[in-house]
Design an enzyme around this catalytic site. Sequence first.
Site, PDB file in Angstrom:
ATOM      1  N   SER A 307       0.836  -1.203   0.000  1.00  0.00           N
ATOM      2  CA  SER A 307       0.000   0.000   0.000  1.00  0.00           C
ATOM      3  C   SER A 307       0.867   1.249   0.000  1.00  0.00           C
ATOM      4  O   SER A 307       1.976   1.252   0.549  1.00  0.00           O
ATOM      5  CB  SER A 307      -0.913   0.025   1.229  1.00  0.00           C
ATOM      6  OG  SER A 307      -0.161   0.292   2.413  1.00  0.00           O
ATOM      7  N   ASP A 308       0.367   2.310  -0.629  1.00  0.00           N
ATOM      8  CA  ASP A 308       0.956   3.609  -0.371  1.00  0.00           C
ATOM      9  C   ASP A 308       0.711   3.928   1.095  1.00  0.00           C
ATOM     10  O   ASP A 308      -0.150   3.330   1.752  1.00  0.00           O
ATOM     11  CB  ASP A 308       0.355   4.669  -1.288  1.00  0.00           C
ATOM     12  CG  ASP A 308       1.268   5.869  -1.481  1.00  0.00           C
ATOM     13  OD1 ASP A 308       2.202   6.057  -0.662  1.00  0.00           O
ATOM     14  OD2 ASP A 308       1.056   6.627  -2.434  1.00  0.00           O
ATOM     15  N   TRP A 309       1.443   4.890   1.614  1.00  0.00           N
ATOM     16  CA  TRP A 309       1.438   5.159   3.052  1.00  0.00           C
ATOM     17  C   TRP A 309       0.070   5.719   3.474  1.00  0.00           C
ATOM     18  O   TRP A 309      -0.309   6.804   3.072  1.00  0.00           O
ATOM     19  CB  TRP A 309       2.576   6.093   3.392  1.00  0.00           C
ATOM     20  CG  TRP A 309       3.881   5.396   3.694  1.00  0.00           C
ATOM     21  CD1 TRP A 309       4.706   5.671   4.744  1.00  0.00           C
ATOM     22  CD2 TRP A 309       4.528   4.337   2.967  1.00  0.00           C
ATOM     23  NE1 TRP A 309       5.817   4.837   4.715  1.00  0.00           N
ATOM     24  CE2 TRP A 309       5.726   4.016   3.640  1.00  0.00           C
ATOM     25  CE3 TRP A 309       4.199   3.613   1.824  1.00  0.00           C
ATOM     26  CZ2 TRP A 309       6.603   3.006   3.202  1.00  0.00           C
ATOM     27  CZ3 TRP A 309       5.066   2.610   1.383  1.00  0.00           C
ATOM     28  CH2 TRP A 309       6.238   2.317   2.066  1.00  0.00           C
TER      29      TRP A 309
END
Length: 886
Positions: A307-309
Amino acid sequence: MVLIIPVAVSLTLAAGAFAQAGLNGSPFPDVTWPDAVSPNPAAVAGAQSNQKSPPKYPSPWADGSGGWSAAYDKAVALVKKLTLEEKVNLTTGTGWQMDRCVGNTGEVPRLGIRSLCFQDAPTAVRYTDFVSVFPQGVNVAASFDKKLAYLRGQTMGEEFQAKGASCQLGPVAGPLGRSPEGGRNWEGFSPDPYLTGHMFAESIKGIQSTGMMASAKHFIANEQEHFRQLGEALDYDFNITQPGSSNFDDQTLHELYLWPFADGVRAGVANVMCSYNLVNNSQACQNSYLLNHVLKGELGFQGFVISDWQADNSGVSAILAGLDMSMPGDTLFNTGRSFFGPNLTIAVLNGTVPQWRLDDMAVRILAGWYYVDGDTKSIPVNFESFTKDTYGPLHYHVGSQWGAGLINEHVDSRGEHGALIRQWGAESTVLLKNDGILPLTGKERLTAVFGQDAAPNPNGPNGCSNKGCDIGTLAEAWGSGQGDFPYLVSPEAALQHEIVSHYGAFESITNNSALTQIQTLSRRTNAVSGVCIAFANADSGEGFINIEGNYGDRKNLTFWQAAEPMLQNVTTNCNRTVLVIHSVGPIEIQKYKDNVNVSAIVWAGLPGEQSGNSLADVLYGRVNPGAKLPFTLGASREEYGADVLYTPNQPVPQFNFQEGVFVDYRAFDHRNITPVYEFGFGLSYTEFEYADLQIEKCDAAPYEPASSVSDAAPIYGTIDNRTTTHLFPSNFTRVPLYIYPWLNSTNLSSAYGGSGYGDSTFIPDGALDGSPIATHPAGGAPGGNPQLWDVLYRVTATISNVGSLAGAEVPQLYVSHGGPFDPKRVLRGFEKLFIKPGQSTSVTFELSRRDLSNWDTVSQNWVLSDYTKTVFVGSSSRALPLTAVL
């Protein structure tokens, strides 16, 4: 007490759901651009109707195909030895600012598995010192040089490796560059998917040759910064309820936005980062159609999805939809709560996540690490992301009381990379106009430099956090995609050195508001037949930074730093003016092209730390410019046909890609608009001619859709279902807010800590089924069906240097697919050639089945249409002297 939050209830819309599409994304509600809409009714319908992306389950399991077998077998052997908690630890970040990198996984010390260190950025090692700042992605695309892309990737990988990282969070193919105002377009390469695909794949290969995992991001259609995150938008007083949704049809997905990711998967990328935005109103990080069906199914991706942050919004729902790793681990920064971690432990114990799915997550993560030989090439982390102090807390956010020591060893990772950066900066500089003034001799009677963009930032090259300002010269843009300069050679310094080294005359005015002085100096320079070099820029970046109302995305396509009055004064008074542009992308320069006093225009982009030296090498002829525009320069923003949505049109903003595949030069061609400078354009100090186009038809077997069936989902090892064996160890000291995999209660409902425990009605049909699954007809190997890369035609041409100087030329091949809904031409080949004066070189382009096919939404496969296909070869998208019918 460790806080446990539910994973059994998704916080987002069901995967694949669509909302009613809203208005076309434009900041001009009173302007309509009907001719900007795709001529394909399916593309228009897919961007505005209430259709749904079908849910696709289960999540396919890796099988080690496509050169991954050794890494896969090694990963499987280790996963068989792991406990439940150890498997969970591999999938979960430890929390924001809780370890030394921007993202760290848990470790398995019992078996020698280190915490994997994930570190920004795609252009430099972020948050540390003694690293290089490389030319940005848009410059790499401008070079049109595949070897340069590989070497830059390799050199960046070496620096990440020297700092102890495990994964470089890059390169970028999303955003692709749908809208020229898009804030992070510069991190990627080009709005052309073919050009981006090659630069993306070569960058991946280069990075991973060093033992560093690459992260292909942001998957997918992450095309603007406005409304990308809920909290960020609310902080800017936008009243929305979820991130914005990018809405488009399946053909647009495959022929435009997915194209470079397929190249990246085929190149062997270790992980793919899913994005913040929704896609067709389903969270990108739990969109089962994209992650399960397309990425892991059709493209045969063998690595892991990260996932992106803060881009994951659920646990079980996201995992079943294909997410393998949660970063940075906490639900929001510094909460200590996680959708994964202990909640994943609970989910496996209660059966809402089957063991085979967790095993596949762990295998994919370890296989990605082994695929790049990370286990043998990596070194311990020697820096701390959140402070440059030599000594400090081991867990930055909670302070030194939980451990302190040496955290920054200040390792210099650069070697002699500055020489390469200087070379690459010059090789990515595009000469747009030249009335004979360039190259300069250095002997001009007076060299006068104008513009704030020529000068250093008076607060230092790193004087603004995350480069969140536009003060001084622009050599990299803002956000998480940048790094700290070890130095920055400004154009003013480089040009002054060029002149004063032989005691010439040099003056500069870098205050754009000193108009009286600018007028006086430019007039005097003109009177003595000197040269005026004027600098202007345009910046952009990530949405968490707002510069003068530019929330990441640019508000317009004009110059920044109040450069226009300065330019007007210089160009009015000096008839030997060279305009130098540092910009993140397209800029409106029609009036400067038409101005007879502007003798030359140079686009230098974002060249990195050697900015001034790279420019001087071009201006003074040590490097003959050979770069080409990786985007179109239009007269106005309206000409591009696709824009950023600046004001919410619904509580869940709708980004409706009604233009389909018609972005950048495809839109200009479709609408018969003559650009200021076209895609692929770039001048040289010499001249080239094109001749002798020849086409060879190659023997290729008939295309066969993939038709195999996988084995059943494998299970590795056994899991002890007694909850007592999964409690926190009694002799263990917990660091506050750190994400651990253990439970705080033997009662799973109590450990869950929320209402609704035991409700499994949200689990989609088939999501838990580990039975054999059929291969996607367009699949069969990483990147897609191997026959898509069968060569159908070889096209050759002869390029001659008819000038007096050696130089580089980029012959480009374009294809017309011939259909009524196809672009007039699309790029399908390019090569960078270095040719001596008076010599000729033959160039060969190989056209694959994929290059000549269209995506068919019915058969879910690539098909060759019956329409007549034409090839064009030339020096830009509109200078195509050679044509032939296939």
